[in-house]
Design an enzyme around this catalytic site. Structure first.
Site, PDB file in Angstrom:
ATOM      1  N   LEU A  37      45.820  50.608  76.273  1.00 41.93           N
ATOM      2  CA  LEU A  37      45.474  49.031  76.363  1.00 41.93           C
ATOM      3  C   LEU A  37      45.655  48.497  77.896  1.00 41.93           C
ATOM      4  CD1 LEU A  37      46.932  47.796  73.201  1.00 41.93           C
ATOM      5  CD2 LEU A  37      44.411  48.153  73.834  1.00 41.93           C
ATOM      6  N   GLY A  41      50.935  50.130  80.721  1.00 41.96           N
ATOM      7  CA  GLY A  41      51.662  50.949  81.897  1.00 41.96           C
ATOM      8  C   GLY A  41      50.956  52.103  82.405  1.00 41.96           C
ATOM      9  N   SER A 110      39.683  53.352  78.688  1.00 42.18           N
ATOM     10  CA  SER A 110      38.666  54.213  78.233  1.00 42.18           C
ATOM     11  C   SER A 110      38.665  53.960  76.677  1.00 42.18           C
ATOM     12  CB  SER A 110      38.706  55.625  78.592  1.00 42.18           C
ATOM     13  OG  SER A 110      40.237  56.052  78.815  1.00 42.18           O
TER      14      SER A 110
HETATM   15  S1  ADX Z   1      37.280  50.652  80.552  1.00 40.62           S
HETATM   16  O1  ADX Z   1      37.537  49.842  79.356  1.00 40.62           O
HETATM   17  O2  ADX Z   1      35.894  50.491  80.972  1.00 40.62           O
HETATM   18  O3  ADX Z   1      37.995  51.840  80.598  1.00 40.62           O
HETATM   19  P1  ADX Z   1      38.882  49.735  82.930  1.00 40.62           P
HETATM   20  O4  ADX Z   1      40.013  50.556  82.558  1.00 40.62           O
HETATM   21  O5  ADX Z   1      37.703  50.269  84.064  1.00 40.62           O
HETATM   22  O6  ADX Z   1      38.130  49.514  81.441  1.00 40.62           O
HETATM   23  O7  ADX Z   1      39.230  48.384  83.258  1.00 40.62           O
HETATM   24  C1  ADX Z   1      40.351  47.585  82.745  1.00 40.62           C
HETATM   25  C2  ADX Z   1      40.781  46.401  83.507  1.00 40.62           C
HETATM   26  O8  ADX Z   1      39.721  45.483  83.935  1.00 40.62           O
HETATM   27  C3  ADX Z   1      42.039  45.742  82.606  1.00 40.62           C
HETATM   28  O9  ADX Z   1      43.121  46.321  83.084  1.00 40.62           O
HETATM   29  C4  ADX Z   1      41.609  44.238  83.228  1.00 40.62           C
HETATM   30  O10 ADX Z   1      42.567  44.061  84.297  1.00 40.62           O
HETATM   31  C5  ADX Z   1      40.296  44.135  83.672  1.00 40.62           C
HETATM   32  N1  ADX Z   1      39.460  43.242  82.536  1.00 40.62           N
HETATM   33  C6  ADX Z   1      38.648  42.513  82.855  1.00 40.62           C
HETATM   34  N2  ADX Z   1      37.867  42.096  81.605  1.00 40.62           N
HETATM   35  C7  ADX Z   1      38.400  42.981  80.814  1.00 40.62           C
HETATM   36  C8  ADX Z   1      37.936  43.079  79.161  1.00 40.62           C
HETATM   37  N3  ADX Z   1      37.082  42.281  78.674  1.00 40.62           N
HETATM   38  N4  ADX Z   1      38.749  43.959  78.771  1.00 40.62           N
HETATM   39  C9  ADX Z   1      39.493  44.680  79.287  1.00 40.62           C
HETATM   40  N5  ADX Z   1      39.992  44.623  80.620  1.00 40.62           N
HETATM   41  C10 ADX Z   1      39.208  43.866  81.280  1.00 40.62           C
END
Ligand code: ADX
Length: 205
Positions: A37, A41, A110
């Site tokens: 999540l 961390g 991810s």
């Molecule tokens: S992933 O789901 O596509 O793997 P990724 O790791 O690149 O996400 O990006 C996550 C980061 O984007 C979070 O740590 C947060 O800072 C930011 N973020 C902005 N909007 C969202 C959202 N709707 N859900 C999760 N993270 C978000």
């Protein structure tokens, strides 16, 4: 599913063999895939490990979700399709880095098992080690830390499709490692990972 538009292309084999890069860098390329999540961390552990490895004389590099979304993946949002494309691209990049002999760490939520498994399959096909690390810090801890204030925004309805609140997170079924950052410091997590890499023969003892 990504549409293949590239046609009439031919794979060009390099004359430099993987063993030559291993000999040059005195290490094996690997992808260490941190999933979990937001606020769990992942990036802190990955960067602590990167620092430790570089201090020990290894070439290590972190590909961080927030950072990559500033550049390469700045055209992607947080829909399921965009997250899939985010992971597809970074899976390919990580594979290239690992093939180059770099100890590569990726720090992305991810959230979808299928996307992570696809990246694992890509590494398996390329005979490159893929180590999935679930930073399984409970959402209560992530939310109480809330380093970017995003959980607060999501709870207030100002941020939609936030992972763990109103968007799914599919935990890995068989990750190589589980780390709960509630009880494990980034330093301890990094040491644990070094030990694991040594046991796997990826790092010398
Ligand atoms: S992933 O789901 O596509 O793997 P990724 O790791 O690149 O996400 O990006 C996550 C980061 O984007 C979070 O740590 C947060 O800072 C930011 N973020 C902005 N909007 C969202 C959202 N709707 N859900 C999760 N993270 C978000």
């Amino acid at each position: 599913m990504v549409e293949t538009k590239a046609t009439n292309i031919t794979w060009h084999e390099s004359s430099v063999k993987r063993e030559e890069r291993v000999a040059l860098l005195k290490q094996q390329g690997v992808t260490i895939w941190f999933t979990g999540l937001s606020g769990s961390g992942k990036s802190t552990i990955a960067c602590t490990l990167e620092h430790l490895l570089v201090q020990q004389g290894h070439l290590a590099y972190v590909l961080d979700g927030d950072n990559i979304r500033h550049g390469l993946n700045k055209n992607l949002g947080f829909s399921a399709a965009d997250r899939e494309e985010n992971i597809r691209r970074i899976g390919e990049v990580a594979k290239l880095f690992a093939d180059a002999g770099i100890i590569t760490m990726t720090s992305f939520i991810s959230p979808y098992r299928k996307d992570r498994d696809t990246v694992r399959g890509l590494h398996d096909a390329g005979k490159l080690p893929f180590i999935e690390v679930h930073v399984n810090t409970p959402i209560e801890t992530c939310e109480s830390r809330d380093p970017k204030g995003l959980y607060k925004k999501a709870r207030a309805g100002q941020l939609k499709n936030f992972t763990g609140i109103d968007d799914p997170y599919e935990a890995p079924e068989k990750p190589e490692l589980n780390i709960d950052a509630t009880h494990t410091s980034p330093q301890d997590a990094a040491l644990l990972l070094v030990k694991y890499l040594q046991e796997r023969g990826i790092l010398p003892k």
